[in-house]
Design a protein around this motif. Structure first.
Motif, PDB file in Angstrom:
ATOM      1  N   UNK A  95       3.369  18.251  31.952  1.00 38.50           N
ATOM      2  CA  UNK A  95       3.224  19.419  31.076  1.00 38.50           C
ATOM      3  C   UNK A  95       2.989  18.997  29.624  1.00 38.50           C
ATOM      4  N   UNK A 109       0.970  17.514  26.389  1.00 46.87           N
ATOM      5  CA  UNK A 109      -0.408  17.593  25.882  1.00 46.87           C
ATOM      6  C   UNK A 109      -1.242  16.488  26.531  1.00 46.87           C
ATOM      7  N   UNK A 148     -12.048  13.921  36.586  1.00 44.36           N
ATOM      8  CA  UNK A 148     -11.326  14.839  35.697  1.00 44.36           C
ATOM      9  C   UNK A 148     -10.903  14.119  34.417  1.00 44.36           C
ATOM     10  N   UNK A 196     -12.215  15.106  30.769  1.00 45.96           N
ATOM     11  CA  UNK A 196     -11.246  15.535  29.750  1.00 45.96           C
ATOM     12  C   UNK A 196     -11.340  14.666  28.502  1.00 45.96           C
ATOM     13  N   UNK A 221       4.607  21.865  40.976  1.00 45.49           N
ATOM     14  CA  UNK A 221       4.031  21.050  39.918  1.00 45.49           C
ATOM     15  C   UNK A 221       2.883  20.222  40.480  1.00 45.49           C
ATOM     16  N   UNK A 222       1.831  20.120  39.676  1.00 46.78           N
ATOM     17  CA  UNK A 222       0.704  19.257  40.024  1.00 46.78           C
ATOM     18  C   UNK A 222       1.017  17.864  39.469  1.00 46.78           C
ATOM     19  N   UNK A 268      -0.253  14.430  35.423  1.00 46.17           N
ATOM     20  CA  UNK A 268      -0.762  15.386  36.405  1.00 46.17           C
ATOM     21  C   UNK A 268      -2.272  15.468  36.449  1.00 46.17           C
ATOM     22  N   UNK A 269      -2.940  14.403  36.001  1.00 50.48           N
ATOM     23  CA  UNK A 269      -4.402  14.436  35.947  1.00 50.48           C
ATOM     24  C   UNK A 269      -5.009  13.904  37.233  1.00 50.48           C
ATOM     25  N   UNK A 270      -5.233  14.808  38.155  1.00 52.23           N
ATOM     26  CA  UNK A 270      -5.720  14.425  39.481  1.00 52.23           C
ATOM     27  C   UNK A 270      -6.924  15.297  39.840  1.00 52.23           C
ATOM     28  N   UNK A 271      -7.917  14.660  40.448  1.00 49.53           N
ATOM     29  CA  UNK A 271      -9.119  15.406  40.848  1.00 49.53           C
ATOM     30  C   UNK A 271      -8.783  16.422  41.935  1.00 49.53           C
ATOM     31  N   UNK A 272      -9.373  17.613  41.839  1.00 48.19           N
ATOM     32  CA  UNK A 272      -9.060  18.648  42.830  1.00 48.19           C
ATOM     33  C   UNK A 272      -9.406  18.255  44.265  1.00 48.19           C
ATOM     34  N   UNK A 322      -6.654  15.968  45.451  1.00 49.07           N
ATOM     35  CA  UNK A 322      -5.415  16.750  45.598  1.00 49.07           C
ATOM     36  C   UNK A 322      -5.456  17.564  46.893  1.00 49.07           C
TER      37      UNK A 322
END
Lengths: 331, 331
Positions: B52, B54, B113, B117, B285-286, B317-321, B324
């Motif tokens: 969560x 930034x 991702x 980003x 949570x992702x 939590x930066x994971x490709x959809x 995931x």
């Protein structure tokens, strides 16, 4: 439909009492900010993720509050509830903590995660066919045999007071952030969370505007507010927002919402999917369709947040993995 | 490899100073509890979801702290970093806030991702082939031409101090919960977050044990701690934990970790996948693979939490959809 004069409304004192009862049982969910979201919308968005609440939705608040007020005899006879899933899990988890037997009547087509979780909390689950059977009849039969207490999903003063604790937290937490909330957007099915938060708002932040957000086809609160009387949804309407598919506003909830709300906003399923994908990508939160309607209202421009501080609820995160994957694939 | 005597170690005072600099820039991520997880493990688990934060990981803490210490001349000449993604995003976002030009060298096979980003935060991204090109050579060339400053991902006292603010928050928040932390488990790549949290632990909660958690094949910190000297990983090792694929512990990070850690834990990819699916299903949570290693260590029994209060990081939590979705489908 008209509201009978005899309807008993909860007060802010009930919310404060509920907060005491819930202490140590509920998660005090954080009030989060996300820089990307704030930049994109040009406002300050305060997210209240009830996804992180016990049982994965705000429903545990009202359920625990209501059940903890049952007397000894009522506790012995057990409780019954009908719900597509979040109220079911909330009641089941609260009943287990309090040692109360619990039967939940759920539609066969409820998300399988919600059915499994409800069973996981120790409830007996009775499945019915939404098209051919009446959950009220099944419940009546159960209640007659057992003498159990029916725990309504929203139209109950103590359920509303429990959900209102979420609003109380929002204003306490906003104060800690030195934020003055211009508007609060609430995910709205039967209106329990909405009216509870509206009640907290009137007492803690009376200048804040409160909006109900509903999925298209189930905008009964928005239409009822505009009409000044309770209206029903088209029984054939459909939406992916399984948590918000109520036939009409409640008597108590609508009485409160009519007094306290600034209006209702409506989002379509595609906007909800986009919001769920945004929450995955940017907020890193798992949000179910019904929990994403407020975020959808902001992202799709149905509510203009430019220059404003807007609090929104993310009311639940109980979504089946296969459906979630489908939403991500399209997003 | 030996640690030179000249290595400059950060102190707890550096963490406190970093906290001041980060005020209003970072998210004070909550310290969460989940009833299902506590029940399943028989302990009290305090989750620190840097998901969560930034940019979706703790990396923004160290990056912003380090960049805000650059002088005017250094700021004008810009910064360069290499990273598979989370440090990249942290540096890019911090550079944009501070108005500093930023170039990030990323492997072509980093999660898309993370690449998107990083570009989204305004950085120039230079992609390279991990198998055939040297990121150090590309960076050296860039630095020579521009006079820019290289921002190391972990082996830098001010990066470590920034990551240590996460640990400082854990103990402040645990105190608010009346929780005394028996052990803290930290996701470990190069050891920046681990050593920063260890440093905070020694000063704020000296009885708490600190463990590094690493993916199988990249347990360089665990092996180095056992051997008493820095060891390298097999260059052919592979893991889904893209955020934790460092060749060896850092000089500074290992010097600290050798003094302060109780040991290292190792989890395999399948345990990580299970933990990601658990986080989706129960925590809502992702969590990316590298962010889920501590949860994996608990769920798979590598660390016994029975009767204990254990804080764990969910570092990103930066994971490709698509990935995931694949994890959810198997889970």
């Amino acid at each position: 439909m008209n509201t009978p004069a005899s309807v008993i409304l909860p007060s802010f004192t009930d919310i404060e009492a509920a907060s005491q009862r819930l202490e140590g049982q509920t998660v005090r969910t954080p009030l989060l900010e996300n820089a990307t979201l704030n930049e994109q919308l040009g406002g300050r968005i305060l997210l209240k993720p009830e996804t992180l609440q016990r049982t994965g939705s705000f429903k545990f608040r009202g359920a625990f509050n209501r059940l903890s007020l049952l007397d000894e005899d009522q506790r012995r006879k057990g409780v019954v509830a009908y719900s597509s899933g979040n109220h079911a899990q909330g009641v089941a988890a609260a009943a287990r903590i309090l040692g109360i037997e619990c039967t939940i009547i759920m539609p066969k087509d409820a998300p399988s995660l919600k059915i499994a979780n409800t069973r996981g909390y120790g409830a007996e689950v009775v499945l019915y066919n939404r098209r051919t059977e009446s959950r009220e009849e099944i419940a009546d039969d159960l209640l007659e045999r057992s003498g159990a207490t029916l725990i309504r999903p929203f139209d109950d003063p103590q359920i509303i007071a429990g959900q209102g604790t979420c609003g109380r937290e929002i204003y306490q937490q906003a104060r800690d952030l030195n934020a003055s909330v211009d508007a609060v957007l609430v995910c709205c099915g039967g209106g329990g969370l909405t009216s509870g938060i509206a009640l907290a708002t009137r007492n803690m932040s009376p200048e804040t505007e409160v909006y109900a957000v509903e999925p298209k086809g189930f905008e009964d609160t928005a239409r009822s507010l505009a009409a000044g009387t309770r209206l029903e949804n088209d029984p054939l309407a459909e939406s992916i927002c399984d948590a918000l598919l109520t036939p009409s506003p409640g008597e108590i909830t609508f009485t409160l919402n009519q007094q306290l709300l600034s209006g209702g906003l409506v989002v379509n399923d595609e906007e909800v999917r986009q919001a769920m994908a945004f929450a995955f990508r940017n907020l890193k939160l798992v949000v179910e369709p019904g929990g994403a309607v407020c975020l959808a209202a902001l992202l799709s421009g149905h509510f203009d947040a430019v220059g404003k501080t807007v609090a929104i609820t993310l009311s639940g995160g109980n979504v089946d993995p296969t459906f979630f994957a489908e939403v991500l694939a399209a997003g």
